[in-house]
Write a protein that holds these residues in place. Structure first.
Motif, PDB file in Angstrom:
ATOM      1  N   THR A   1      -1.868   2.203   1.199  1.00  0.00           N
ATOM      2  CA  THR A   1      -2.982   1.895   0.096  1.00  0.00           C
ATOM      3  C   THR A   1      -2.880   0.318  -0.357  1.00  0.00           C
ATOM      4  O   THR A   1      -1.672  -0.194  -0.868  1.00  0.00           O
ATOM      5  CB  THR A   1      -2.821   2.600  -1.045  1.00  0.00           C
ATOM      6  OG1 THR A   1      -3.046   4.088  -0.840  1.00  0.00           O
ATOM      7  CG2 THR A   1      -3.726   2.465  -2.094  1.00  0.00           C
ATOM      8  N   SER A   2      -4.195  -0.091  -0.521  1.00  0.00           N
ATOM      9  CA  SER A   2      -3.991  -1.746  -0.804  1.00  0.00           C
ATOM     10  C   SER A   2      -5.171  -2.129  -1.758  1.00  0.00           C
ATOM     11  O   SER A   2      -6.159  -1.109  -1.937  1.00  0.00           O
ATOM     12  CB  SER A   2      -3.902  -2.702   0.331  1.00  0.00           C
ATOM     13  OG  SER A   2      -5.256  -2.438   0.966  1.00  0.00           O
ATOM     14  N   LYS A   3      -4.734  -2.908  -2.844  1.00  0.00           N
ATOM     15  CA  LYS A   3      -5.682  -3.274  -3.773  1.00  0.00           C
ATOM     16  C   LYS A   3      -6.442  -4.768  -3.756  1.00  0.00           C
ATOM     17  O   LYS A   3      -5.518  -5.616  -3.313  1.00  0.00           O
ATOM     18  CB  LYS A   3      -5.256  -3.281  -5.190  1.00  0.00           C
ATOM     19  CG  LYS A   3      -5.005  -1.588  -5.590  1.00  0.00           C
ATOM     20  CD  LYS A   3      -4.675  -1.623  -7.002  1.00  0.00           C
ATOM     21  CE  LYS A   3      -4.149  -0.091  -7.410  1.00  0.00           C
ATOM     22  NZ  LYS A   3      -3.910  -0.108  -8.754  1.00  0.00           N
ATOM     23  N   ARG A   4      -7.647  -4.858  -3.793  1.00  0.00           N
ATOM     24  CA  ARG A   4      -8.225  -6.273  -3.860  1.00  0.00           C
ATOM     25  C   ARG A   4      -9.255  -6.458  -5.129  1.00  0.00           C
ATOM     26  O   ARG A   4      -9.672  -5.262  -5.580  1.00  0.00           O
ATOM     27  CB  ARG A   4      -8.609  -6.943  -2.639  1.00  0.00           C
ATOM     28  CG  ARG A   4      -9.862  -6.121  -2.175  1.00  0.00           C
ATOM     29  CD  ARG A   4     -10.170  -6.643  -0.813  1.00  0.00           C
ATOM     30  NE  ARG A   4     -11.493  -5.960  -0.170  1.00  0.00           N
ATOM     31  CZ  ARG A   4     -12.599  -6.443  -0.368  1.00  0.00           C
ATOM     32  NH1 ARG A   4     -12.927  -7.428  -0.942  1.00  0.00           N
ATOM     33  NH2 ARG A   4     -13.542  -5.573  -0.080  1.00  0.00           N
TER      34      ARG A   4
END
Length: 229
Positions: free
Chosen positions: A70-73
């Motif tokens: 999971t990644s956030k931007r």
């Protein structure tokens, strides 16, 4: 380089009430989106719209094991709501590819009477306006993209013209009597040894780069304002 996107908007409430509602919807960590207020004056209000985007991806290693990553931007759109006579313009600085979520959020906090619509720029009229309002700057139109150029009864074309002098003038000369639309154009604005560039799309997207960036953007906004009056 400063890139701006212009939209005409309708505010159900005053500019001050609109800014107050923006203040009441701040961005918080963990929230999908929200605002960060910057400044308000009698004629404009500035803020940032911050949107959190979470992406999930399945990773399979050489042994067949699967792991979800999971990644956030964060997408940040800085915008100004400018009051011009009886109208309001939404000015987005260096906008992301889509501002749909910003418009949706503004509609959510301001009410269903809020709306935004695209501004169509008459590039030929803008060229004349800039030339007539800056005596110290020499404006040159080096490129123009035309669409819907009627060649005969059954065919039309999209044509890009480059010129050392005035591409729009060349287009009107070579296609005299034919209908077409100027979709986008590129200009150079020279003042002494200083040179700035302007790229304009008819859909209201404008890029300005160079030492006269600020004053040229102000002139373009003035042109838009006159078109709304």
């Amino acid at each position: 380089m400063k890139k701006i996107k212009l939209l005409k908007i309708f505010l159900p409430n005053s500019l001050e009430e609109t800014y107050s509602k923006i203040l009441n919807n701040p961005f918080k960590i963990g929230a999908p989106n929200g605002f960060e207020p910057i400044k308000i004056s009698e004629s404009y209000a500035c803020a940032k719209f911050i949107e959190e985007v979470i992406s999930k991806e399945l990773i399979i290693d050489p042994f067949g094991n699967t792991e979800e990553v999971t990644s956030k931007r964060y997408i940040i759109n800085e915008f100004t709501i400018s009051r011009i006579r009886n109208d309001h313009i939404l000015i987005l600085e260096n906008p992301s590819r889509s501002v749909r979520e910003l418009i949706r959020k503004l509609s959510e906090i301001l009410g269903t009477r809020f709306y935004a619509s695209a501004i169509q720029i008459d590039i030929h009229a803008l060229s004349e306006f800039l030339s007539n309002n800056r005596d110290s700057i020499h404006l040159k139109n080096t490129r123009a993209l035309l669409s819907g150029v009627n060649l005969d009864k059954g065919s039309s074309a999209t044509i890009e013209i480059t010129s050392l002098k005035d591409a729009i003038h060349d287009a009107r000369y070579h296609f005299k009597g034919k209908t077409f639309k100027i979709e986008r154009a590129r200009f150079t604005a020279s003042s002494g040894t200083k040179k700035s560039t302007i790229e304009v799309r008819s859909t209201g997207l404008i890029s300005v780069h160079g030492p006269d960036e600020k004053s040229l953007v102000e002139l373009i906004n003035m042109f838009i304002a006159e078109g709304l009056s």
